[in-house]
Design a protein around this motif. Structure first.
Motif, PDB file in Angstrom:
ATOM      1  N   THR A 276      81.726  47.950  20.871  1.00 12.57           N
ATOM      2  CA  THR A 276      82.076  49.005  19.920  1.00 12.57           C
ATOM      3  C   THR A 276      82.253  50.350  20.621  1.00 12.57           C
ATOM      4  OG1 THR A 276      80.846  47.866  18.184  1.00 12.57           O
ATOM      5  CG2 THR A 276      81.352  50.184  17.810  1.00 12.57           C
ATOM      6  N   ARG A 277      83.459  50.912  20.505  1.00 15.48           N
ATOM      7  CA  ARG A 277      83.831  52.206  21.087  1.00 15.48           C
ATOM      8  C   ARG A 277      83.587  52.272  22.602  1.00 15.48           C
ATOM      9  NH1 ARG A 277      85.481  55.927  17.766  1.00 15.48           N
ATOM     10  NH2 ARG A 277      85.113  57.593  19.272  1.00 15.48           N
TER      11      ARG A 277
ATOM     12  N   TYR B 290      92.516  50.657  16.895  1.00 21.23           N
ATOM     13  CA  TYR B 290      91.398  51.544  16.557  1.00 21.23           C
ATOM     14  C   TYR B 290      90.345  50.795  15.748  1.00 21.23           C
ATOM     15  CZ  TYR B 290      88.731  55.085  14.041  1.00 21.23           C
ATOM     16  OH  TYR B 290      87.708  55.816  13.479  1.00 21.23           O
ATOM     17  N   LYS B 291      90.780  49.987  14.790  1.00 24.62           N
ATOM     18  CA  LYS B 291      89.839  49.211  13.966  1.00 24.62           C
ATOM     19  C   LYS B 291      89.075  48.210  14.828  1.00 24.62           C
ATOM     20  CE  LYS B 291      92.913  49.685  10.004  1.00 24.62           C
ATOM     21  NZ  LYS B 291      93.912  49.001   9.151  1.00 24.62           N
TER      22      LYS B 291
ATOM     23  N   GLU C 102      86.456  50.132  16.790  1.00 23.53           N
ATOM     24  CA  GLU C 102      85.364  50.547  15.911  1.00 23.53           C
ATOM     25  C   GLU C 102      84.428  49.382  15.584  1.00 23.53           C
ATOM     26  OE1 GLU C 102      84.415  53.636  14.314  1.00 23.53           O
ATOM     27  OE2 GLU C 102      85.555  54.278  16.068  1.00 23.53           O
ATOM     28  N   GLN C 103      84.967  48.186  15.472  1.00 24.38           N
ATOM     29  CA  GLN C 103      84.159  47.036  15.048  1.00 24.38           C
ATOM     30  C   GLN C 103      83.600  46.228  16.213  1.00 24.38           C
ATOM     31  OE1 GLN C 103      86.565  44.790  12.299  1.00 24.38           O
ATOM     32  NE2 GLN C 103      86.908  46.538  10.970  1.00 24.38           N
TER      33      GLN C 103
ATOM     34  N   HIS D 272      84.796  42.359  14.820  1.00 23.92           N
ATOM     35  CA  HIS D 272      86.193  42.146  14.451  1.00 23.92           C
ATOM     36  C   HIS D 272      86.518  40.656  14.518  1.00 23.92           C
ATOM     37  CE1 HIS D 272      90.582  42.405  14.452  1.00 23.92           C
ATOM     38  NE2 HIS D 272      90.457  43.663  14.040  1.00 23.92           N
TER      39      HIS D 272
ATOM     40  N   THR E 128      89.439  49.277   6.962  1.00 23.42           N
ATOM     41  CA  THR E 128      88.370  48.959   7.912  1.00 23.42           C
ATOM     42  C   THR E 128      87.180  48.352   7.185  1.00 23.42           C
ATOM     43  OG1 THR E 128      89.063  50.802   9.321  1.00 23.42           O
ATOM     44  CG2 THR E 128      86.876  49.924   9.706  1.00 23.42           C
TER      45      THR E 128
ATOM     46  N   LEU F 243      90.468  55.928  20.758  1.00 24.83           N
ATOM     47  CA  LEU F 243      89.162  56.272  20.178  1.00 24.83           C
ATOM     48  C   LEU F 243      89.273  57.364  19.120  1.00 24.83           C
ATOM     49  CD1 LEU F 243      87.047  56.240  23.460  1.00 24.83           C
ATOM     50  CD2 LEU F 243      86.691  54.728  21.490  1.00 24.83           C
ATOM     51  N   ASN F 244      90.271  58.226  19.251  1.00 27.98           N
ATOM     52  CA  ASN F 244      90.410  59.367  18.347  1.00 27.98           C
ATOM     53  C   ASN F 244      91.656  59.291  17.483  1.00 27.98           C
ATOM     54  OD1 ASN F 244      88.125  61.258  19.289  1.00 27.98           O
ATOM     55  ND2 ASN F 244      89.134  60.710  21.201  1.00 27.98           N
TER      56      ASN F 244
END
Length: 421
Positions: free
Chosen positions: A11-12, A43-44, A47-48, A52, A292, A355-356
């Motif tokens: 994650t990230r 991005y999703k 984040e997961q 995911h 998301t 990330l952004n």
């Protein structure tokens, strides 16, 4: 062979690293990646992380290369595919594999196969499914954008309408109907518009909503109502934030009938419920925006489902035919994938941009993986060009092209960074 790639460890946790690729097997192909546009789906994924559905559970020890909207040049071909593919061929690729029921996909699931890299290895299943395609276009970026355009095209083909005389279903959007693209000034919304204004047996009108005047103005500039009118389509851009009653005022545009096809481009409850209220008889709402939150819900009018045949579909990704159609239409100049792009950068910009991504304004972030370059807005080229000859050239070329990225601008970058094609 060494490759440089942006890899996901959790994650990230994105890292730009250089490492050795294994030798290709007889049923694999080695490619040089030239361009990779960044998708909100990545991005999703970031984040997961392991949560995911496409991510392997061992990414902390076997990280995956991210990026799935990529194109490039074939470098080396395994024995199995030598009659079909040759070194030096340009390629486009369809990442929605669905191989034998697997969710594995480039940019999500593979250790050595993804777009955010200099070189990668394409596994056998891609060729077996016909998802690696020779590409003859002038630019690589249009082949990268062929993937998101294929998603838009798949959305149009995924809609359907009923026939009360029998149980046959008519696929696609309704000819001579009204289309609503809700929240449609983002990159995918623009893809929906550029495709929708030129389809055979197309709509009577397309109404595009947003709540940002600047985004609406740019959309109208790059896809003008005049251009749509030349194709026989009435194109309207409207700001629903300025409407006292958006449902009433949007419905009034259709003389009270409502919309035959609605594309929901934002995973927002209020937007979904507004769109449900705007459906015409036999209206089809396509929930195109992937949320998301896996518990995302909205209320629908089930009375209308029963009595006036409103219905909902959801489409994600495209298939091989959709990608072929996207690349064919782009090569013929019938659609303009470039309307999606607002920023351009190099491989070193991918991790931070991903990330952004929701915080960076504008549309698609297009990256070139063979060199380093900060992610830069096209609209900033002019200011940067006051001190930097490269951006001066890029600004001049893009200004001549209605502020859009183009093949000539891509060639300028390749020449500046000494990239061999």
């Amino acid at each position: 062979m060494k490759t440089k790639a942006v890899r996901l460890y959790g994650t990230r946790d994105l890292r730009l690293e250089e490492f050795e690729l294994p030798e290709i097997k007889d049923d694999e192909i080695l490619v040089k990646v030239m361009s990779d546009s960044i998708c909100m789906s990545t991005y999703k994924l970031v984040e997961q992380g392991k949560k995911h559905k496409r991510a392997p559970q061992n990414i902390d020890t076997n990280p995956v290369i991210v990026g799935h909207e990529f194109a490039g040049v074939i470098v080396k071909v395994g024995e199995k595919w030598k009659d079909q593919f040759k070194p030096g061929m340009k390629f486009a690729q369809q990442p929605a594999l669905n191989y034998k029921g697997s969710l594995a996909s480039p940019g999500y699931s593979y250790e050595f196969f993804g777009g955010a890299c200099t070189y990668c290895i394409i596994p056998h299943e891609v060729m077996e499914l016909g998802c690696l395609m020779p590409y003859e276009g002038d630019s690589f970026f249009e082949a990268s954008l062929g993937e998101p355009m294929s998603c838009c095209i798949g959305g149009y083909h995924g809609n359907y309408h009923t026939n009360k005389r029998n149980h046959d279903l008519a696929t696609g959007t309704k000819p001579d109907g009204s289309i609503l693209v809700a929240g449609g000034c983002g990159p995918m919304g623009l893809g929906m518009i550029t495709y929708g204004i030129q389809i055979e047996n197309g709509p009577k009108r397309i109404v595009v909503t947003d709540i940002d005047d600047a985004k609406l103005a740019r959309a109208a500039e790059v896809i003008s109502p005049e251009k749509a009118a030349a194709n026989g389509v009435e194109l309207l851009y409207v700001n629903t934030a300025k409407m006292a009653d958006p449902v009433e005022e949007l419905r009034a545009i259709t003389d009270g009938k409502g919309y035959d096809d609605v594309f929901v481009m934002l995973p927002i409850k209020s937007v979904v419920e507004m769109c449900d209220k705007l459906l015409a008889f036999d209206g089809c709402m396509n929930f195109f925006a992937g949320p998301t939150d896996n518990q995302f819900t909205s209320e629908l009018n089930m009375y209308n489902v029963h009595y006036i045949s409103t219905h909902i579909v959801g489409t994600t990704g495209g298939n091989n035919d959709d990608l072929i159609e996207a690349n064919t239409l782009a090569a013929a100049g019938k659609i303009e994938p470039a309307v999606m792009v607002t920023h351009v950068g190099g491989i070193d910009s991918i991790a931070e941009a991903t990330l952004n991504l929701p915080k960076i304004p504008g549309g698609k972030k297009l990256t070139y993986t063979q060199f380093d370059m900060p992610l830069t807005a096209i609209e900033d080229f002019g200011k940067l060009g006051e001190t930097d000859p490269l951006f001066k050239k890029l600004d001049e070329v893009c200004r001549k092209n209605r502020g859009l990225w183009c093949a000539e601008a891509e060639k300028i970058l390749f020449e500046h960074f000494h990239v061999e094609v």
